[in-house]
Design a protein around this motif. Structure first.
Motif, mmCIF file in Angstrom:
data_model
loop_
_atom_site.group_PDB
_atom_site.id
_atom_site.type_symbol
_atom_site.label_atom_id
_atom_site.label_comp_id
_atom_site.label_asym_id
_atom_site.label_seq_id
_atom_site.Cartn_x
_atom_site.Cartn_y
_atom_site.Cartn_z
ATOM 1 N N PRO A 198 -93.643 -81.072 -44.916
ATOM 2 C CA PRO A 198 -93.920 -80.510 -43.588
ATOM 3 C C PRO A 198 -95.286 -79.827 -43.527
ATOM 4 C CG PRO A 198 -92.379 -79.113 -44.795
ATOM 5 C CD PRO A 198 -92.564 -80.361 -45.609
ATOM 6 N N ARG A 199 -95.938 -79.947 -42.369
ATOM 7 C CA ARG A 199 -97.224 -79.287 -42.140
ATOM 8 C C ARG A 199 -97.072 -78.402 -40.905
ATOM 9 N NH1 ARG A 199 -100.897 -84.526 -41.752
ATOM 10 N NH2 ARG A 199 -98.971 -85.206 -40.721
ATOM 11 N N LEU A 200 -96.755 -77.155 -41.137
ATOM 12 C CA LEU A 200 -96.501 -76.241 -40.021
ATOM 13 C C LEU A 200 -97.811 -75.822 -39.361
ATOM 14 C CD1 LEU A 200 -94.399 -74.608 -38.440
ATOM 15 C CD2 LEU A 200 -94.712 -72.755 -40.091
ATOM 16 N N ASP A 201 -97.806 -75.804 -38.056
ATOM 17 C CA ASP A 201 -98.970 -75.409 -37.258
ATOM 18 C C ASP A 201 -99.044 -73.877 -37.223
ATOM 19 O OD1 ASP A 201 -100.987 -75.112 -35.394
ATOM 20 O OD2 ASP A 201 -99.726 -75.664 -33.682
ATOM 21 N N VAL A 202 -99.631 -73.294 -38.263
ATOM 22 C CA VAL A 202 -99.656 -71.832 -38.398
ATOM 23 C C VAL A 202 -100.481 -71.183 -37.284
ATOM 24 C CG1 VAL A 202 -100.306 -69.902 -39.878
ATOM 25 C CG2 VAL A 202 -99.340 -71.968 -40.898
ATOM 26 N N LEU A 203 -101.683 -71.714 -37.029
ATOM 27 C CA LEU A 203 -102.541 -71.120 -36.000
ATOM 28 C C LEU A 203 -101.871 -71.198 -34.623
ATOM 29 C CD1 LEU A 203 -105.194 -69.855 -35.097
ATOM 30 C CD2 LEU A 203 -106.178 -72.173 -34.944
ATOM 31 N N VAL A 241 -103.729 -64.614 -21.216
ATOM 32 C CA VAL A 241 -104.489 -65.783 -20.740
ATOM 33 C C VAL A 241 -105.425 -66.288 -21.836
ATOM 34 C CG1 VAL A 241 -106.206 -66.573 -19.068
ATOM 35 C CG2 VAL A 241 -104.337 -65.083 -18.322
ATOM 36 N N VAL A 242 -106.126 -65.378 -22.491
ATOM 37 C CA VAL A 242 -107.064 -65.758 -23.557
ATOM 38 C C VAL A 242 -106.325 -66.469 -24.700
ATOM 39 C CG1 VAL A 242 -108.629 -64.871 -25.333
ATOM 40 C CG2 VAL A 242 -108.709 -63.932 -23.006
ATOM 41 N N LEU A 243 -105.189 -65.890 -25.117
ATOM 42 C CA LEU A 243 -104.422 -66.491 -26.202
ATOM 43 C C LEU A 243 -103.837 -67.842 -25.795
ATOM 44 C CD1 LEU A 243 -102.526 -63.353 -27.589
ATOM 45 C CD2 LEU A 243 -104.425 -64.568 -28.653
ATOM 46 N N ALA A 244 -103.429 -67.965 -24.529
ATOM 47 C CA ALA A 244 -102.884 -69.241 -24.054
ATOM 48 C C ALA A 244 -103.946 -70.337 -24.081
ATOM 49 C CB ALA A 244 -102.322 -69.078 -22.646
ATOM 50 N N VAL A 245 -105.159 -70.005 -23.657
ATOM 51 C CA VAL A 245 -106.256 -70.975 -23.685
ATOM 52 C C VAL A 245 -106.577 -71.364 -25.127
ATOM 53 C CG1 VAL A 245 -108.697 -71.327 -23.181
ATOM 54 C CG2 VAL A 245 -107.230 -70.210 -21.486
ATOM 55 N N ALA A 246 -106.627 -70.354 -26.006
ATOM 56 C CA ALA A 246 -106.883 -70.631 -27.422
ATOM 57 C C ALA A 246 -105.773 -71.497 -28.016
ATOM 58 C CB ALA A 246 -107.000 -69.322 -28.199
ATOM 59 N N PHE A 247 -104.540 -71.272 -27.582
ATOM 60 C CA PHE A 247 -103.404 -72.070 -28.060
ATOM 61 C C PHE A 247 -103.567 -73.538 -27.694
ATOM 62 C CE2 PHE A 247 -99.262 -73.950 -26.870
ATOM 63 C CZ PHE A 247 -98.682 -74.011 -28.133
ATOM 64 N N ALA A 254 -104.258 -79.713 -33.999
ATOM 65 C CA ALA A 254 -103.229 -79.560 -35.030
ATOM 66 C C ALA A 254 -102.604 -80.907 -35.395
ATOM 67 C CB ALA A 254 -102.143 -78.605 -34.536
ATOM 68 N N ALA A 255 -102.302 -81.076 -36.685
ATOM 69 C CA ALA A 255 -101.650 -82.302 -37.139
ATOM 70 C C ALA A 255 -100.209 -82.373 -36.642
ATOM 71 C CB ALA A 255 -101.676 -82.363 -38.671
ATOM 72 N N GLU A 256 -99.497 -81.241 -36.658
ATOM 73 C CA GLU A 256 -98.119 -81.162 -36.176
ATOM 74 C C GLU A 256 -98.021 -79.984 -35.199
ATOM 75 O OE1 GLU A 256 -95.592 -83.001 -36.449
ATOM 76 O OE2 GLU A 256 -96.027 -84.362 -38.114
ATOM 77 N N PRO A 257 -98.515 -80.157 -33.971
ATOM 78 C CA PRO A 257 -98.521 -79.043 -33.012
ATOM 79 C C PRO A 257 -97.116 -78.527 -32.729
ATOM 80 C CG PRO A 257 -98.960 -81.123 -31.913
ATOM 81 C CD PRO A 257 -99.022 -81.399 -33.385
#
Length: 509
Positions: A198-203, A241-247, A254-257
């Motif tokens: 598994p490759r968890l999308d940490v960010l 809002v800033v975090l949502a845009v960054a997300f 991401a490989a596994e969003p």
């Protein structure tokens, strides 16, 4: 070549489903079971200034956990993730019962909520592994009925345990039920598990958790702890809002969003997700504030107000099970989101007609209509999404639908709360009633019942004038969901179990 997941006998499926319903009951009950016990809890632990955090901590942790559990189930196997969620929930329950002060209780409620979020998602995703979409309606209907029953049973059970035993049993009661679900799923449940690492999308996980935390805190604190235009609320909203845009940018790389963005290009994910926001907004606003009307205007006790909500549960149970059976028999589902959102909109209009003098029979009819609408949508939207997405995205898609509904619930509850406090303050000022407290947020049913009859009557009429019209404000918002429901496409429900990709082994895990 695709590998078929291990098939269970009909008896085994029913056994596993029984365990899943017990787990769902635990998660749903614990969102409401402490409501009637809160006055006793804060008195015992001497922390009335932290009373709101007992509920907010659970809501915040469960909301953050929803998409994480969904994606983890897709990556490492749903059985181990689900059992881990049960274990976390039970540990949190024990620690809540042992809490010696409010900070401890709040922290342990967050731990409990983290497990609770995994239970809700795990149940829906595991059912998708056990039965085909065509047959799934029979099971998802029962899931909706259990959820609706729990919303009313929670306050009843919490009040009974607090009065007859001790508030700590509101948490200890989870242990035997949780252990039953844990043992049953361990022995009987067999699900496919991925072979690949598994490759968890940490960010993405961190950014979504931050966004969720900001949204929940804004909706929980806005208009209560802080004014809507205050620096803390504005700062949290901007940060969300800033975090949502960054997300969004993180998910594109991401490989596994954690929430695959390609899902939003599918009509049968994007439209149900949008409808879920409006359903959550209408449902939780009604469930959260109708007991206030029943207690303050009709003079019902907390336990009685729970019983008086049974017409809504009856309507929800009837259409949840009924629509599930019809979907399983016919394979047609498109009509139910349309009818459900239409009835929910009508229910909001009817609830707005409640007055201090309206009969309980009439109020019960209004609640019954609202329940009919809710029952047609809650699990149907999940079924539509699960049928449309690929197997590898079932967990992520299921959790995303629930996440959007939970977000709508937070927004709806805070919106109604802010408008209600403003209207109630105005109505009480116009009535001339003199109260022993300064702010309307400090008014309790117990205090109102001890007031002189003329003042008590004035307060009841102020509540009756302040709250019901807000449901009329919600009607056009819910009606947006009604319009969106016409854009839901209908594709045949598969009569085969979803097959894992070649990288998935058909073993129990």
């Amino acid at each position: 070549m695709d590998i078929e997941p291990p098939r269970l006998s009909h008896r085994q499926v029913n056994l596993v489903f029984a365990g899943l319903m017990v787990a769902l009951l635990l998660a749903a009950l614990d969102q409401t079971i402490v409501s009637t016990a809160l006055p006793t809890i804060v008195g015992d632990l001497r922390g009335v200034e932290h009373i709101g955090w007992v509920v907010t901590a659970y809501l915040l942790a469960s909301t953050i956990g929803l998409p994480i559990y969904g994606k983890l189930g897709d990556l490492i196997g749903r059985k181990v993730v689900f059992q881990s969620a049960i274990a976390i929930f039970l540990v949190g329950s024990v620690l809540c019962g042992l809490a010696r002060n409010m900070p401890e209780l709040i922290g342990f409620r967050a731990l409990q909520g983290l497990g609770g979020g995994g239970l809700m998602i795990g149940v829906q995703a595991i059912v998708a592994d056990l039965v085909s979409p065509r047959e799934r309606g029979r099971y998802t209907g029962i899931i909706g009925a259990v959820w609706g029953l729990s919303s009313v049973a929670g306050p009843l059970i919490g009040g009974f345990l607090t009065e007859s035993a001790d508030w700590r049993w509101c948490f200890y009661v989870n242990l035997p039920l949780g252990l039953f679900a844990l043992v049953l799923t361990a022995v009987v449940l067999k699900l496919p598990r991925p072979r690949s690492r598994p490759r968890l999308d940490v960010l993405g996980t961190v950014l979504l958790a931050g966004t969720s935390a900001c949204v929940v805190l804004v909706t929980s604190w806005g208009g209560t702890e802080y004014a809507w235009g205050s620096a803390p609320i504005v700062s949290l909203a901007v940060l969300a809002v800033v975090l949502a845009v960054a997300f969004v940018f993180a998910e594109r790389r991401a490989a596994e969003p954690i929430i695959p963005l390609h899902l939003f290009r599918q009509n049968l994910f994007a439209v149900p997700a949008a409808i879920s926001v409006f359903v959550g907004l209408g449902m939780f606003a009604a469930v959260a504030y109708l007991p206030t009307f029943l207690q303050m205007v009709n003079g019902a006790s907390p336990t009685q107000s729970g019983l008086l909500m049974l017409p809504m549960v009856a309507g929800m149970t009837l259409t949840s099970i009924g629509s599930g059976r019809i979907i399983a028999a016919t394979g047609r589902y498109r009509i139910f989101p349309i009818l459900g959102t239409g009835l929910l909109t009508a229910g909001m209009v009817l609830l707005s007609r409640m007055t201090a003098d309206s009969s309980m029979v009439l109020n019960s009819v209004y609640m019954f209509v609202t329940g009919l609408g809710l029952g047609m949508m809650m699990q149907t939207l999940v079924l539509i999404v699960q049928n449309a997405v690929e197997y590898r995205d079932v967990g992520a898609a299921t959790s995303a639908i629930n996440y959007f509904r939970q977000t709508g619930a937070s927004l709806g509850t805070s919106l109604v709360g802010a408008i209600f406090i403003h209207r109630l303050t105005t109505e009480l000022a116009a009535s001339g009633a003199r109260l022993p407290v300064r702010g309307v947020s400090s008014i309790t049913p117990q205090m109102v019942h001890q007031l002189p009859p003329p003042v008590r009557s004035a307060v009841a009429h102020a509540y009756a004038a302040a709250l019901p019209p807000i449901f009329l404000y919600l009607a056009p918002i819910v009606a947006v969901g009604f319009v969106l429901a016409f854009f839901v496409k209908e594709i045949p429900l598969s009569e085969r179990l979803a097959a894992p990709s070649p990288g998935v082994a058909a073993h129990s895990r």
